[in-house]
Design a protein around this motif. Sequence first.
Motif, PDB file in Angstrom:
ATOM      1  N   THR A  36       0.719  -1.573  -0.540  1.00  0.00           N
ATOM      2  CA  THR A  36      -0.351   0.079  -0.035  1.00  0.00           C
ATOM      3  C   THR A  36       0.805   1.718   0.294  1.00  0.00           C
ATOM      4  O   THR A  36       1.848   1.039   0.461  1.00  0.00           O
ATOM      5  N   ALA A  37       0.689   1.951  -1.001  1.00  0.00           N
ATOM      6  CA  ALA A  37       1.182   3.444  -0.834  1.00  0.00           C
ATOM      7  C   ALA A  37       0.971   4.026   0.185  1.00  0.00           C
ATOM      8  O   ALA A  37       0.190   4.292   0.341  1.00  0.00           O
ATOM      9  N   SER A  38       2.354   4.578   0.822  1.00  0.00           N
ATOM     10  CA  SER A  38       2.434   5.730   1.916  1.00  0.00           C
ATOM     11  C   SER A  38       2.967   6.949   1.613  1.00  0.00           C
ATOM     12  O   SER A  38       4.225   6.883   1.518  1.00  0.00           O
ATOM     13  N   GLY A  39       2.313   8.132   1.712  1.00  0.00           N
ATOM     14  CA  GLY A  39       2.526   9.042   1.787  1.00  0.00           C
ATOM     15  C   GLY A  39       3.169   9.996   3.036  1.00  0.00           C
ATOM     16  O   GLY A  39       3.444   9.347   4.162  1.00  0.00           O
ATOM     17  N   PRO A  40       3.906  11.460   2.792  1.00  0.00           N
ATOM     18  CA  PRO A  40       4.599  11.471   4.352  1.00  0.00           C
ATOM     19  C   PRO A  40       3.914  11.828   4.813  1.00  0.00           C
ATOM     20  O   PRO A  40       3.065  12.283   4.614  1.00  0.00           O
ATOM     21  N   VAL A  41       4.342  11.619   6.549  1.00  0.00           N
ATOM     22  CA  VAL A  41       3.315  12.117   7.728  1.00  0.00           C
ATOM     23  C   VAL A  41       3.818  13.228   8.432  1.00  0.00           C
ATOM     24  O   VAL A  41       4.959  13.200   8.913  1.00  0.00           O
ATOM     25  N   HIS A  42       3.713  14.317   8.342  1.00  0.00           N
ATOM     26  CA  HIS A  42       4.246  15.700   9.138  1.00  0.00           C
ATOM     27  C   HIS A  42       3.517  15.183  10.730  1.00  0.00           C
ATOM     28  O   HIS A  42       2.683  15.137  10.821  1.00  0.00           O
ATOM     29  N   LEU A  43       4.912  15.486  11.093  1.00  0.00           N
ATOM     30  CA  LEU A  43       4.938  14.970  12.138  1.00  0.00           C
ATOM     31  C   LEU A  43       5.013  15.985  13.352  1.00  0.00           C
ATOM     32  O   LEU A  43       5.663  17.261  13.379  1.00  0.00           O
ATOM     33  N   TRP A  44       3.678  15.840  14.371  1.00  0.00           N
ATOM     34  CA  TRP A  44       3.209  17.146  15.796  1.00  0.00           C
ATOM     35  C   TRP A  44       3.290  18.957  14.696  1.00  0.00           C
ATOM     36  O   TRP A  44       4.066  19.545  14.174  1.00  0.00           O
TER      37      TRP A  44
END
Length: 244
Positions: A27-35
Motif C-alpha cells: 500500500t502506498a504511503s505518503g509523507p506524514v507530518h509529525l507534530w
Amino acid sequence: MPALALLPLLAGCGDTGGLVGAGATPTASGPVHLWPDRAGASVPPADPGGAPPEYVKGIPPVHDQDVHGVDPVALVQAELRAHPNTGVGADGMPPETAAAIRACGKDEGEDAEAEAEAEAEAEAAVCPVLTPYYRDLTGNGKDELIVGIELPDKMMSVRVYTADPDGRLNRIMATTETVVSVELAGRDVVLRVPSGNRGYELITAWSWDEKQLTMLPTREQIVRVPSGPQGPASRGPGPAPVRP
C-alpha cells in the motif's frame, strides 16, 4: 464461482504476452507530518555556497567567447598577481604552490626577480596547473574552461572560467578541497571528497545558476566506497589498518 474465474488466467500463463499475477502490492504511503501543531523555526535564506563571479584582470580579450586559446598557466598567474599573498578563500594558495606557479614556463636566469626566488621555486619540479578541460556548463553553446591546481596533501583548487560577449574572462567557480576525483556529468562539475565517516565519500555536484551567474553546489550525496585496492582503508579518513 471464484475458482472458475481463475481458470482463464491460469490457462493463459504459458501463452506469450499473457497476464501473470505480480503478487501482493504494498500500500502506498505518503509523507506524514509529525507534530503538525508545533511552530517551526524561522530559517533565513542561505547565502550562495559558491564563490561570487569575478573578472580576471591581466588577460587579453577572448575572441568570440572561445576559451580554447587561453593559456591556463598565464590565467592562474594573472590571478596570483591580482591577489598576492592570499592564504584563504577562493584565491587562497600556499606560498610554495604560488612560487611554483610563478615559475611555470620560465627559463633559468630569465630576469633578476626570478633568480632571487630560484631557491624556493626549485623545490617544485612540476607545474601545479594541470591540463585543462572544456565543457559547456552554462548552456550558452560555448565551452567553459576548467582548471585544476594541485596543492599539498592531496588538496586541489578547481576553477571554472567563462567568456562574456565582450571577451572578458569571468571566473564562475573556485573551490579548494581534499579531492578524490573530479568528474564532468552533463553540465555539472562533480567533486568526490572523503567524508567524515570512514569508508564513505561525499559527492558534490556544482551547477550553473543563472540568477547568481556563478556555479553553486546544488546536490550532495554520501556514498559508500566499494571495497578493493582503493576501498575504504585507503580513501577514507582514519588510521591505517594494523598489519601483523
